[in-house]
Design a protein around this motif. Structure first.
Motif, PDB file in Angstrom:
ATOM      1  N   LEU A 184       4.493   1.251  -5.628  1.00  0.00           N
ATOM      2  CA  LEU A 184       4.368   2.398  -6.515  1.00  0.00           C
ATOM      3  C   LEU A 184       3.213   2.116  -7.466  1.00  0.00           C
ATOM      4  O   LEU A 184       3.114   1.010  -8.021  1.00  0.00           O
ATOM      5  CB  LEU A 184       5.658   2.633  -7.301  1.00  0.00           C
ATOM      6  CG  LEU A 184       6.843   3.179  -6.490  1.00  0.00           C
ATOM      7  CD1 LEU A 184       8.109   3.154  -7.328  1.00  0.00           C
ATOM      8  CD2 LEU A 184       6.560   4.589  -6.000  1.00  0.00           C
ATOM      9  N   SER A 222       5.248   7.259  -3.453  1.00  0.00           N
ATOM     10  CA  SER A 222       4.634   6.467  -2.392  1.00  0.00           C
ATOM     11  C   SER A 222       5.238   6.892  -1.063  1.00  0.00           C
ATOM     12  O   SER A 222       6.457   7.056  -0.952  1.00  0.00           O
ATOM     13  CB  SER A 222       4.884   4.971  -2.622  1.00  0.00           C
ATOM     14  OG  SER A 222       4.290   4.208  -1.590  1.00  0.00           O
ATOM     15  N   TYR A 271      -0.412  10.471  -6.213  1.00  0.00           N
ATOM     16  CA  TYR A 271       0.641   9.461  -6.275  1.00  0.00           C
ATOM     17  C   TYR A 271       1.045   9.119  -7.709  1.00  0.00           C
ATOM     18  O   TYR A 271       1.995   8.374  -7.935  1.00  0.00           O
ATOM     19  CB  TYR A 271       0.196   8.189  -5.555  1.00  0.00           C
ATOM     20  CG  TYR A 271      -1.067   7.555  -6.102  1.00  0.00           C
ATOM     21  CD1 TYR A 271      -1.044   6.720  -7.224  1.00  0.00           C
ATOM     22  CD2 TYR A 271      -2.302   7.780  -5.481  1.00  0.00           C
ATOM     23  CE1 TYR A 271      -2.190   6.144  -7.730  1.00  0.00           C
ATOM     24  CE2 TYR A 271      -3.469   7.204  -5.976  1.00  0.00           C
ATOM     25  CZ  TYR A 271      -3.404   6.388  -7.101  1.00  0.00           C
ATOM     26  OH  TYR A 271      -4.553   5.821  -7.598  1.00  0.00           O
TER      27      TYR A 271
END
Length: 353
Positions: free
Chosen positions: A277, A264, A94
């Motif tokens: 995020l 995300s 991520y």
């Protein structure tokens, strides 16, 4: 992945078992029944000669130089993939580091100019747009340029049916013409831009393809960034028009220097929603305080093969992060999960074969 290894192990065991049994059976030769014949002491032994089969290994067909080179190239390619994947696993999926060379992430909606040559002079008529994908209510602005360019005619058509939806005519100034089509909620997703430019009395055509669609969600803004364990968290506020699985992406900068690509993925329902995020401490320069988040991409993933993914828009162009305390983050190394470890082992196996 676990099922793959189990199935592969079972198949290998069965094949080995069949091979081993076959090898043993090949050595078993039925002995003939010997008749009871009385022989004199000096009589020669006329019993059948017992033949013992001997396995002669077949000569292996030598590999050609092309096959050897191909195998070596394949191994090198696999080794390169392993190195890249190992490098990526140092950071969470991520929050991946970003460099000025990562154009696909820095410019996720880039339109590459399309040109048509003008005779044999080496000059060209070029069509440029600020982006490839447009989301309502965005206008479509087209720039047409060429040396000696005069009148310009631009048609907007449905790519699938070729139906002309709108036409604009303009005159170039200093070799450049700007044509703008107003927003239209009824535009089809796939649009064809047909341009005909008059260059020194010669008509030159150029065709380009773009996309236009209604928004699936709108990014309205961000909450104040805060520290949570080893991550800097930036809550994004969305107004979801169409529920589904969403992937929200953005790029993090320090000044003009790209730092990280953030992703995300969450399932969202219609209405006001929040998506976090996260930036891992490992992608942030030590002591950094002021940063900027931009290049937003709001994507609704395809729910089925018959339905394409769709995109949203943003009411903001960037989000500033000021006076963030870098020291408030726990500097813990990222720990790979079981799936990532299995993927790495699989790639390593390919590289060693």
């Amino acid at each position: 992945m676990k099922k793959f290894y189990v199935v592969a192990l079972i198949i290998s065991t069965i094949l080995f078992s069949l091979w081993f049994t076959g090898k043993n059976d090949a050595h078993k030769v039925a002995e003939p029944i010997k008749p009871q014949i009385k022989h004199s002491a000096n009589a020669p032994d006329l019993s059948p000669v017992k033949v013992i089969p001997i396995d002669v290994p077949k000569a292996k067909k030598p590999q050609s130089k092309k096959q050897i080179a191909f195998n070596e190239d394949l191994t090198k390619a696999a080794q390169q993939v392993v190195m890249q994947y190992e490098s990526a696993l140092k950071f969470p999926p991520y929050s991946q580091p970003l460099s000025p060379l990562d154009e696909d992430r820095l410019k996720p909606n880039q339109f590459y100019p399309v040109s048509s040559p003008i005779g044999e002079s080496g000059d060209a008529l070029t069509v440029s747009l600020k982006q490839y994908r447009f989301v309502y209510p965005e206008e479509i602005t087209i720039k047409v340029s060429a040396q000696g360019l005069g009148k310009v005619v631009v048609e907007l058509a449905n790519t699938d049916t070729k139906e002309v939806l709108n036409t604009h005519t303009g005159n170039a100034r200093d070799g450049e013409a700007i044509i703008t089509f107003k927003e239209d909620e009824d535009y089809p997703r796939s649009l064809q831009v047909y341009v005909q430019g008059d260059v020194d009395g010669k008509k030159v055509p150029v065709v380009a393809q773009i996309q236009y669609m209604p928004p699936s969600a709108t990014l309205t803004g961000f909450e104040i960034a805060y520290a949570q364990n080893e991550n800097m968290v930036m809550p994004a506020n969305l107004t979801v028009i169409k529920s589904g699985l969403y992937r929200v992406r953005a790029n993090l900068y320090s000044g003009d220097t790209p730092l990280a690509h953030l992703v995300s993925k969450e399932r969202l329902t219609q209405g006001s929603q929040t998506v976090d995020l996260k930036a891992h401490w490992s992608v942030l320069p030590k002591g950094v305080t002021d940063m900027r988040l931009s290049d937003f991409v709001i994507e609704r993933m395809s729910p089925s093969p018959g339905e394409r993914n769709s995109f949203g828009n943003s009411e903001i162009s960037h989000f500033d992060i000021n006076d963030f305390s870098y020291d408030s983050l726990q500097q813990l190394p990222y720990q790979t999960n079981a799936q990532e470890k299995l993927s790495l082992e699989f790639l390593q196996g390919l590289a060693e074969s």
